[in-house]
Write an enzyme that holds these catalytic residues in place. Structure first.
Site, PDB file in Angstrom:
ATOM      1  N   GLU A   1      53.566  75.411  30.549  1.00 57.09           N
ATOM      2  CA  GLU A   1      54.056  76.689  30.028  1.00 57.09           C
ATOM      3  C   GLU A   1      52.929  77.699  29.827  1.00 57.09           C
ATOM      4  O   GLU A   1      52.836  78.367  28.809  1.00 57.09           O
ATOM      5  CB  GLU A   1      54.830  76.459  28.723  1.00 57.09           C
ATOM      6  CG  GLU A   1      56.032  75.544  28.936  1.00 57.09           C
ATOM      7  CD  GLU A   1      56.918  75.342  27.720  1.00 57.09           C
ATOM      8  OE1 GLU A   1      56.417  75.476  26.598  1.00 57.09           O
ATOM      9  OE2 GLU A   1      58.106  75.045  27.908  1.00 57.09           O
TER      10      GLU A   1
ATOM     11  N   ASP B   1      63.664  68.365  27.040  1.00 59.56           N
ATOM     12  CA  ASP B   1      63.048  69.096  25.944  1.00 59.56           C
ATOM     13  C   ASP B   1      63.877  69.033  24.664  1.00 59.56           C
ATOM     14  O   ASP B   1      64.442  70.040  24.263  1.00 59.56           O
ATOM     15  CB  ASP B   1      62.862  70.562  26.387  1.00 59.56           C
ATOM     16  CG  ASP B   1      61.908  71.307  25.479  1.00 59.56           C
ATOM     17  OD1 ASP B   1      61.357  70.685  24.567  1.00 59.56           O
ATOM     18  OD2 ASP B   1      61.725  72.518  25.691  1.00 59.56           O
TER      19      ASP B   1
ATOM     20  N   GLU C   1      64.801  72.705  16.669  1.00 61.24           N
ATOM     21  CA  GLU C   1      64.895  73.810  17.626  1.00 61.24           C
ATOM     22  C   GLU C   1      66.251  73.852  18.327  1.00 61.24           C
ATOM     23  O   GLU C   1      66.864  74.909  18.431  1.00 61.24           O
ATOM     24  CB  GLU C   1      63.768  73.680  18.657  1.00 61.24           C
ATOM     25  CG  GLU C   1      63.830  74.728  19.749  1.00 61.24           C
ATOM     26  CD  GLU C   1      62.672  74.636  20.738  1.00 61.24           C
ATOM     27  OE1 GLU C   1      61.800  73.767  20.573  1.00 61.24           O
ATOM     28  OE2 GLU C   1      62.652  75.452  21.680  1.00 61.24           O
TER      29      GLU C   1
HETATM   30  O1  GCW Z   1      60.605  72.953  23.171  1.00 61.65           O
HETATM   31  C1  GCW Z   1      59.674  73.781  23.786  1.00 61.65           C
HETATM   32  C2  GCW Z   1      59.555  74.938  22.860  1.00 61.65           C
HETATM   33  C3  GCW Z   1      58.197  75.594  22.853  1.00 61.65           C
HETATM   34  C4  GCW Z   1      57.136  74.522  22.702  1.00 61.65           C
HETATM   35  C5  GCW Z   1      57.236  73.566  23.862  1.00 61.65           C
HETATM   36  C6  GCW Z   1      56.240  72.417  23.770  1.00 61.65           C
HETATM   37  C7  GCW Z   1      55.072  74.660  21.513  1.00 61.65           C
HETATM   38  O2  GCW Z   1      60.569  75.862  23.142  1.00 61.65           O
HETATM   39  O3  GCW Z   1      58.184  76.507  21.789  1.00 61.65           O
HETATM   40  O4  GCW Z   1      55.834  75.059  22.598  1.00 61.65           O
HETATM   41  O5  GCW Z   1      58.518  73.007  23.916  1.00 61.65           O
HETATM   42  O6  GCW Z   1      56.658  71.330  23.400  1.00 61.65           O
HETATM   43  O7  GCW Z   1      55.078  72.596  24.075  1.00 61.65           O
END
Ligand code: GCW
Length: 682
Positions: free
Chosen positions: A292, A371, A399
């Protein structure tokens, strides 16, 4: 023998207005009314002594430090450090408990073991001081039980102070600085105390997305990390730091961060030496690389083992560990391309590197392949790297599970993950496979007065430590412990009604949440960006690789080997076969692994479309019922806690209805299939 000087480490003062969570004063009453002897040496023993002094001062007992000054003094409780001659070594964090001749004896294999033994006594309450009790040994199954804070030092323009934080600001940082004023550090120490009481022993204090200000914690601002480490240390917690792979360039001024360049390794070695000079028991680094947008070894044509081993090399002389995250995938995917599968990415990248990581490198793997969705299969990486130290990463911060506005007790989800056996019934469970690395949770705590926004979300934080200690623990028993500590001491005359009520609203809350949100393992039907509330197509035509492919005929992602992305083939048998076919795939994961027609009949006997309608009506009804049960607990629960949760139940019910109506309407419009029970769909 002479008693050593009573140098107890005082119990930190809970700042006014802050909820004591699972350590209300009353849980110390059974211990604090007794004559307690504490012996052994080391800072953590002084913490134990401080706790005992505090409890006895409050409840009238007697605390004595050192070995028996007057032989024959009738102590009720003896807390001592040292192996107790039992069949197996207790180890530094283990302890033994027994009771005979009217004396309850806790022996810590080391000072940390004594600390955990003390909190075990607190959990047991009066039961620890009645009758006889044969020796029981307790040892943590996983050596590392860690919380990762996605806390930014400075407020980030998009993500705020805490990325994915739903509990106010950071406990550690405020407006660009460490919270190092005395009152603020007391709160950090209290956090450490809560964590020790559930078994957590490590904390990473900053976000894995390392922005410019945060990066400097590694170098000129390491003193701020040291102040936090000093506050956490008395409760046996080691401090870790998230670092940027590009630090040699961005902070060190080198032209490259390439692991193969000697100057880069030298920079990491020197920098790490300075970190240890400031924090002698520093735990190590956490790294999100090539993920990312974060920098990583791919830029130099190097592997992730090369990258991890570079940092491992710098940490090795001091006994530190690098936690290298396996969350590596293409976040610029074309939604039209059905062959690329984000779920495959971690295994594709990392499984070929098995055996190449340094002994002090831990690969930190999210529990599912995508995720932290409400329902995912266990990541195939966990069964595919027998020669690598693995840590399993879970997300306490909610989240994708209601953002601490909805009640979602995650113990049952985590327990399913930890008990899953990637190689089938005969093979080891995920909890066993994580022994080398540990259990890591993204923290759900912040500077909110209730620590976790929703007071009932405290249960998730508590469970991180307890499941790290015993991954095979029954989550219901973990929840019961938490209820006994956090709620029963204030319950007044009717603890039974309170217990029943709390179990009623918590036990099944994850499944309730699952029912009214994305169905059957389809994920990401959330609003883009903040991820709260429904948006079925919110990520459908995006670059993130998170699709459900609903059309007029059916829904789901074909991840079979035969006709799909091949993801199912990343598992060993029997799972590769179980997941390969829609006929054998568990219902709750059907749409994760298969694209099926709406009329497809589930193993439950229902069609997919009818299951979607039914679960969405049921889920809302369950949320409404939980709200009703909670309202009935007024008077048995601290009024501030009750009011906060009651307010959040209003939002949960509103949002659950929103979810129900979006999902049902969407699938009704796509499929044209009416609800067999004739309910109103918009
Ligand atoms: O779940 C996603 C999140 C990001 C996060 C990423 C990760 C810290 O939306 O906010 O970044 O995973 O785990 O690195």
């Amino acid at each position: 023998m002479t008693a050593s000087a009573p140098v107890s480490v005082p119990v930190p003062v809970l700042p006014p207005g802050v909820d004591p969570a699972w350590l209300p004063p009353a849980v110390f009453r059974p211990l604090g009314t007794r004559r307690v002897q504490v012996s052994g040496s080391g800072p953590l023993v002084e913490t134990v002594y401080g706790e005992v002094v505090h409890a006895c001062d409050r409840f009238g007992g007697t605390a004595v430090r050192g070995t028996a000054a007057a032989p024959g003094v009738p102590y009720d409780v003896v807390l001592a450090v040292g192996e107790d001659g039992g069949p197996d070594p207790l180890g530094s964090e283990g302890f033994a408990l027994e009771r005979s001749g009217g004396v309850t004896r806790v022996t810590g294999g080391g000072p940390a073991g004594l600390l955990y033994g003390l909190f075990h006594l607190v959990r047991l309450g009066e039961a620890a001081f009645r009758g006889g009790r044969p020796r029981e040994a307790h040892r943590p199954a996983l050596a590392l039980r860690m919380l990762d804070h996605w806390d930014n030092v400075a407020v980030h323009p998009v993500m705020g102070q805490v990325e994915r934080g739903y509990a106010g600001g950071s406990l550690f940082w405020r407006d660009g600085l460490a919270r190092s004023a005395p009152g603020e550090l007391a709160r950090v120490r209290w956090y450490g105390r809560l964590l020790a009481a559930c078994g957590v022993n490590a904390v990473a204090v900053n976000n894995v997305n390392v922005h410019r200000t945060e990066a400097r914690l590694l170098t000129d601002r390491v003193g701020e990390v040291a102040a936090l480490a000093d506050a956490l240390r008395p409760y046996g917690i080691r401090t870790h730091l998230a670092v940027s792979f590009a630090a040699p360039v961005t902070l060190g001024g080198l032209p490259t961060a390439d692991p193969a360049h000697g100057a880069v390794a030298d920079w990491w070695a020197e920098t790490t030496a300075r970190v240890y000079a400031a924090v002698p028991d520093f735990g190590g680094y956490v790294v999100k690389a090539d993920s990312e947008g974060q920098p990583g070894p791919f830029a130099y044509g190097r592997s992730h083992a090369d990258g991890a081993n570079l940092l491992a090399g710098a940490l090795a002389p001091y006994g530190g560990t690098v936690h290298w995250r396996a969350f590596v995938y293409d976040h610029r995917q074309d939604w039209r391309d059905r062959s690329t599968d984000r779920a495959r990415a971690a295994c594709d990248h990392f499984a070929p590197l098995d055996g190449e990581f340094a002994p002090n490198a831990v690969l930190q793997v999210k529990h599912g392949p995508l995720d932290f969705q409400t329902r995912e299969p266990v990541s195939p990486v966990i069964g595919a790297m027998p020669r690598t130290r693995l840590a399993v990463e879970i997300q306490a911060t909610q989240e994708y599970t209601g953002q601490q506005r909805h009640v979602c007790w995650l113990g049952p989800m985590w327990s399913e993950v930890l008990r899953f056996r990637p190689g089938g019934e005969e093979g080891p469970g995920v909890g066993d496979l994580a022994r080398g690395g540990g259990l890591v949770a993204v923290s759900n705590a912040g500077d909110d007065p209730f620590w976790t926004g929703h007071p009932l979300a405290q249960a998730n934080l508590y469970a991180v430590g307890r499941l790290g200690w015993r991954p095979d623990a029954d989550p219901r028993a973990v929840l019961r412990e938490w209820i006994e500590m956090a709620f029963v001491p204030g319950a007044g005359a009717d603890p039974e009604r309170l217990r029943d009520g709390l179990h009623a609203v918590l036990d099944g809350s994850w499944r309730t949440y699952e029912k009214y949100t994305a169905p059957l393992g389809a994920g990401f039907m959330v609003q883009p960006g903040h991820h709260y509330g429904p948006s079925v197509d919110g990520y459908e035509y995006s670059r993130w690789g998170t699709y459900h492919f609903a059309d007029r005929d059916g829904v789901g992602v074909d991840r079979s080997r035969a006709t799909g992305t091949g993801f199912a083939g990343q598992y060993a048998k029997p799972w590769a076969e179980v997941y390969e076919s829609a006929a054998t795939c568990p219902d709750e994961l059907l749409l994760f692994f298969h694209h099926v027609p709406y009329a497809h009949v589930l193993r439950s006997g229902d069609t997919v479309i009818q299951h979607i309608y039914d679960t969405h009506f049921d889920g809302v009804a369950e949320a409404e019922e939980a709200r009703r049960v909670w309202a009935g607990l007024a008077g048995l629960v601290d009024p501030a806690r009750h009011a906060r949760a009651a307010e959040r139940y209003e939002e949960q019910v509103r949002c659950a209805r929103e979810w129900r109506d979006h999902i049902n309407t969407y699938f009704f419009r796509k499929s044209g299939v009416p609800d067999a029970r004739g309910r109103r769909i918009h």
